[in-house]
Design a protein around this motif. Structure first.
Motif, mmCIF file in Angstrom:
data_model
loop_
_atom_site.group_PDB
_atom_site.id
_atom_site.type_symbol
_atom_site.label_atom_id
_atom_site.label_comp_id
_atom_site.label_asym_id
_atom_site.label_seq_id
_atom_site.Cartn_x
_atom_site.Cartn_y
_atom_site.Cartn_z
ATOM 1 N N ARG A 313 0.830 -1.209 0.000
ATOM 2 C CA ARG A 313 0.000 0.000 0.000
ATOM 3 C C ARG A 313 0.864 1.258 0.000
ATOM 4 O O ARG A 313 0.591 2.228 -0.695
ATOM 5 C CB ARG A 313 -0.928 0.003 1.217
ATOM 6 C CG ARG A 313 -2.058 -1.015 1.087
ATOM 7 C CD ARG A 313 -2.941 -1.034 2.315
ATOM 8 N NE ARG A 313 -3.945 -2.069 2.218
ATOM 9 C CZ ARG A 313 -5.080 -1.961 1.537
ATOM 10 N NH1 ARG A 313 -5.349 -0.840 0.901
ATOM 11 N NH2 ARG A 313 -5.937 -2.957 1.479
ATOM 12 N N LYS A 314 1.946 1.219 0.811
ATOM 13 C CA LYS A 314 2.815 2.395 0.856
ATOM 14 C C LYS A 314 3.528 2.579 -0.473
ATOM 15 O O LYS A 314 3.719 3.709 -0.932
ATOM 16 C CB LYS A 314 3.835 2.237 1.983
ATOM 17 C CG LYS A 314 3.168 2.313 3.340
ATOM 18 C CD LYS A 314 4.142 2.737 4.396
ATOM 19 C CE LYS A 314 3.384 3.477 5.467
ATOM 20 N NZ LYS A 314 4.261 4.226 6.350
ATOM 21 N N GLY A 317 1.536 4.438 -2.865
ATOM 22 C CA GLY A 317 1.189 5.826 -2.561
ATOM 23 C C GLY A 317 0.292 6.069 -1.366
ATOM 24 O O GLY A 317 -0.212 7.174 -1.202
ATOM 25 N N ALA A 318 0.068 5.042 -0.514
ATOM 26 C CA ALA A 318 -0.735 5.280 0.687
ATOM 27 C C ALA A 318 0.040 6.189 1.633
ATOM 28 O O ALA A 318 1.233 5.993 1.849
ATOM 29 C CB ALA A 318 -1.058 3.972 1.382
ATOM 30 N N LYS A 319 -0.650 7.199 2.171
ATOM 31 C CA LYS A 319 -0.007 8.065 3.149
ATOM 32 C C LYS A 319 -0.154 7.441 4.536
ATOM 33 O O LYS A 319 -1.011 6.592 4.762
ATOM 34 C CB LYS A 319 -0.667 9.440 3.134
ATOM 35 C CG LYS A 319 -0.507 10.138 1.790
ATOM 36 C CD LYS A 319 -0.663 11.639 1.959
ATOM 37 C CE LYS A 319 -0.332 12.377 0.690
ATOM 38 N NZ LYS A 319 -1.423 12.385 -0.283
ATOM 39 N N GLU A 322 -3.571 7.357 5.930
ATOM 40 C CA GLU A 322 -4.515 6.407 5.342
ATOM 41 C C GLU A 322 -4.321 4.996 5.906
ATOM 42 O O GLU A 322 -5.275 4.256 6.092
ATOM 43 C CB GLU A 322 -4.379 6.427 3.817
ATOM 44 C CG GLU A 322 -4.972 7.712 3.257
ATOM 45 C CD GLU A 322 -4.479 8.073 1.863
ATOM 46 O OE1 GLU A 322 -5.243 8.657 1.114
ATOM 47 O OE2 GLU A 322 -3.310 7.778 1.527
ATOM 48 N N ASN B 75 5.086 11.923 3.648
ATOM 49 C CA ASN B 75 3.819 12.009 2.917
ATOM 50 C C ASN B 75 4.003 12.514 1.490
ATOM 51 O O ASN B 75 3.289 12.118 0.582
ATOM 52 C CB ASN B 75 2.835 12.917 3.658
ATOM 53 C CG ASN B 75 2.109 12.154 4.754
ATOM 54 O OD1 ASN B 75 2.117 10.918 4.762
ATOM 55 N ND2 ASN B 75 1.498 12.871 5.664
ATOM 56 N N ALA B 78 5.161 9.666 -0.499
ATOM 57 C CA ALA B 78 4.022 8.813 -0.830
ATOM 58 C C ALA B 78 3.296 9.376 -2.040
ATOM 59 O O ALA B 78 2.888 8.646 -2.949
ATOM 60 C CB ALA B 78 3.073 8.712 0.363
ATOM 61 N N ASN B 82 2.834 7.725 -5.673
ATOM 62 C CA ASN B 82 1.481 7.539 -6.191
ATOM 63 C C ASN B 82 1.313 8.134 -7.588
ATOM 64 O O ASN B 82 0.719 7.515 -8.466
ATOM 65 C CB ASN B 82 0.485 8.167 -5.218
ATOM 66 C CG ASN B 82 -0.949 7.926 -5.617
ATOM 67 O OD1 ASN B 82 -1.651 8.838 -6.010
ATOM 68 N ND2 ASN B 82 -1.376 6.674 -5.544
ATOM 69 N N TYR B 110 -5.992 5.897 -3.590
ATOM 70 C CA TYR B 110 -5.078 6.659 -2.733
ATOM 71 C C TYR B 110 -4.811 8.039 -3.313
ATOM 72 O O TYR B 110 -4.574 8.988 -2.579
ATOM 73 C CB TYR B 110 -3.765 5.894 -2.530
ATOM 74 C CG TYR B 110 -3.893 4.789 -1.499
ATOM 75 C CD1 TYR B 110 -4.284 5.073 -0.200
ATOM 76 C CD2 TYR B 110 -3.631 3.463 -1.834
ATOM 77 C CE1 TYR B 110 -4.422 4.072 0.737
ATOM 78 C CE2 TYR B 110 -3.758 2.449 -0.896
ATOM 79 C CZ TYR B 110 -4.155 2.763 0.385
ATOM 80 O OH TYR B 110 -4.286 1.779 1.317
#
Ligand code: ATP
Ligand code: MG
Lengths: 402, 230
Positions: A313-314, A317-319, A322, B75, B78, B82, B110
């Motif tokens: 998930r990370k 792009g999971a923050k 989240e 972040n 991330a 993403n 996400y």
């Protein structure tokens, strides 16, 4: 990620581990069920106490010997109040419908081969009126019988049931601590309180009780009935003044008696019942806590097991937030559903208790709200540490986790 | 697109320092198809993880689309992973309980990108797996799983696609299919870097970086015509 998707994910993950989720929720279910049932039982006891005390009359003022230190503590001499004080009150205080002196003790009652240990109350002829007792059959003793200290008695319903069964007790001779008393009447049942059955007693003239049975020259209480509730305070003041004069208490010295009305009494009983409720609720809350620790335990295992998933998930792009929310939602869903089931079961338990114990239980909206709030708070509190652990994982370490 | 200068990575194992990457420098422009080769333990995966912002370097600098990656917070990294990067792993790394479609959709969720369902289906379509949308990873073949992973990597239209031995767990025929998928994406304008042990794979890439003991030993470019001749 939208909260809706996070919810879907949480539910799916809980669903794929059904047994584990149920076992985890069980801790919360038990905790909430016990909170609900304990509080409802305690609340029910409190309400019943209050309503039954109200049955005794709310327009009653009681004079007792000694002094009252605080709400629940009384001290000092117990023999300061005399029968004559009661007569004087009856004679001189206006706006009252009557007064009745009281002495009471438990004694052995015997009829034929049946025994019971019941309260014997020595009192005046006005007692039934003051205490909302209704005569079922026969008659109550008269003023004259009180003055001449006759050996007569009037029976409460429980005593009749235990000693006489279906037999008519009127006219029979009952042995009280070995002495003969003629039964002249019986009372309609008032209904038992949880700690005290007012029907498990007999009434005899106060003078008989003092001289022949207990051997005391004082009375333990004087009940006074106000004609109407608004005059209670004035009556209290008048009674205080009168009894002080009779006891020759000089100005500035403390009373050797105290006066309270039934609503004060009611309040202190209400308080006691509240304490009881808190105590029960507190014990139940501890079990809820244990349930919370169970959630934390399982969530920690779950986070470790799913390290790789967290890594994936990370990586896409999971923050932090989240990931945190995903795991937090899982623990809150467990505790929320556990809370819902627990409330249902708790209501069930309290219903069973009220059926079996013949005693009302009250499940109030506040209690339900409290239990719900508590269980969700526990889900958040105990779920936070594992969720935070997941959120703070380094993506590459999580991906490499075997 | 990618500017790497003196990039290093050391791991500390107890008292011992392991130099996985020693001062590697190179640039990759937009639209390139680059393969990385080298013996086992030479630092290829380490480099890929740094390029993919999964890990941070011990030294040197890395600019991706003119952003200094080291200056970013967790972040923001991330966010870069993403939006800018599509990563394809040797072992697929799909979520086992989610369907192919849900796996592909996840980066869009996400990224809070609307119409994620439709876009995810389009992406599956590109790798020819639209009809497998409802399958879970364990109901797919290895090649199909890797194509799902590729669909997931490209669903956000990333500026670079990183693939660490994407064909390593597949037979050669399936490997060719996967490679063709990458070539197709590259033809459509994607920048692609892929690690491989297979010379026939690297032969089809216009540029190959050779790694040795954590260093970049050779940066080889082939004429474009030769590549298309294969
Ligand atoms: N987490 C780690 N801790 C310590 N050392 C590591 C770690 N990860 C990699 N290394 C070391 O760094 C070096 C480079 O590893 P890397 O995984 O980049 O090699 P590779 O070129 O990808 O090899 P392969 O072709 O086998 O995948 C190796 O010597 C390895 O032991
Ligand atoms: Mg590797």
């Amino acid at each position: 990620m939208l909260i809706f998707d996070l919810f879907k994910m949480a539910l799916r993950s809980l669903w794929s581990n059904k047994l584990r989720s149920v076992l985890t929720a069980l801790g919360i279910i038990i905790g909430v069920a016990s909170v609900i049932s304990m509080i409802s039982i305690g609340e029910g006891a409190r309400k019943q106490t209050l309503t039954t005390i109200a049955k005794f009359g709310t327009n009653i003022i009681t004079v007792k010997p000694g002094e009252k230190k605080s709400r629940h503590v009384q001290s000092g001499k117990v023999d300061t109040l005399k029968l004559e004080d009661a007569y004087a009150i009856e004679k001189h205080i206006s706006s009252i419908t009557g007064a009745a002196a009281q002495v009471y003790k438990n004694a052995q009652l015997k009829f034929g081969n049946k025994n019971s240990n019941s309260l014997v109350r020595g009192t005046g002829e006005k007692y039934p009126q003051l205490s909302n007792f209704v005569l079922e059959e026969g008659r109550y003793f008269s003023r004259e019988e009180v003055q001449t200290a006759r050996r007569v008695c009037v029976l409460g319903a429980t005593v009749v049931k235990n000693l006489f069964g279906d037999k008519n007790p009127i006219g029979e001779v009952l042995k009280v601590d070995g002495n003969n008393y003629t039964v002249i009447g019986r009372m309609v049942a008032k209904g038992a309180l949880s700690w005290f059955d007012p029907d498990d007693q007999i009434m005899i003239p106060v003078t008989t009780a003092q001289k022949r049975l207990f051997g005391m020259d004082y009375v333990q209480a004087i009940d006074i009935q106000a004609r109407n509730i608004d005059e209670m305070e004035k009556i209290k003041d008048d009674v205080k003044a009168l009894v002080r004069r009779r006891h020759n208490i000089p100005e500035g010295k403390d009373n050797d008696f105290y006066v309270q009305n039934s609503s004060e009494w009611l309040n202190s009983w209400g308080d006691a019942a509240k304490t009881f409720t808190f105590l029960l609720g507190g014990i139940a809350a501890i079990s809820l806590m244990v349930g919370g620790i169970g959630i934390m335990n399982i969530m920690l295992v779950s986070v470790t097991e799913r390290t790789r998933e967290i890594g994936i998930r990370k990586a896409i792009g999971a923050k932090k937030r989240e990931i945190l929310e995903q795991f937090l939602i899982e623990s809150v869903v467990i505790s929320f559903l556990g809370g819902a089931f627990g409330i249902g079961i708790g209501i069930g338990i309290s219903q069973v208790v009220s059926k079996m114990g013949g005693w009302d239980t009250i499940v109030s909206f506040q209690t339900i709200l409290l239990a719900f709030g508590f269980s969700v708070a526990i889900g958040v509190f105990f779920g936070f540490y594992p969720a935070n652990k997941a959120a703070n994982m380094n993506p590459i370490d999580a991906l490499r986790y075997e | 697109m990618i500017e790497v200068a003196q990039l290093s990575k050391t791991y500390r194992l107890g008292n011992q320092e392991v130099y996985a990457l020693r001062e590697v420098s190179f640039n990759i422009s937009k639209g390139e198809l680059v393969s990385i080769m080298g013996p086992s333990g030479s630092g290829k995966s380490t480099l890929m993880n740094l390029l993919g912002c999964l890990d941070l370097p011990s030294g040197g600098s890395y600019h991706l689309a003119n952003i200094d990656v080291q200056s970013l917070k967790a972040n923001e990294l991330a966010e870069v992973r993403n939006k800018q990067i599509g990563f394809v792993f040797q072992n697929f790394n799909l979520l086992p309980r989610a369907t192919a479609l849900e796996n592909v959709e996840l980066p869009l969720l996400y990224g809070r990108i609307p119409q994620s369902r439709i876009k995810a289906l389009d992406s599956l379509d590109k790798v020819g797996l639209r009809d497998r949308a409802k399958h879970r990873p364990n109901e797919l073949s290895g090649g199909e799983r890797q194509r799902v992973a590729i669909a997931r990597a490209i669903v956000n239209n990333p500026s670079i696609i990183l693939a660490d031995e994407p064909t390593g767990n597949l037979d050669s025929k399936t490997g060719v299919e996967i490679l063709n998928s990458f070539k197709q994406l590259n033809a459509e304008g994607a920048t692609i870097i892929l690690v491989t042990h297979d010379p026939s794979v690297s032969d089809q890439c216009p540029r190959t970086l050779f790694m040795m003991d954590g260093c970049l030993s050779k940066d080889e470019r082939k004429p474009v015509s030769e590549v298309h001749g294969c």
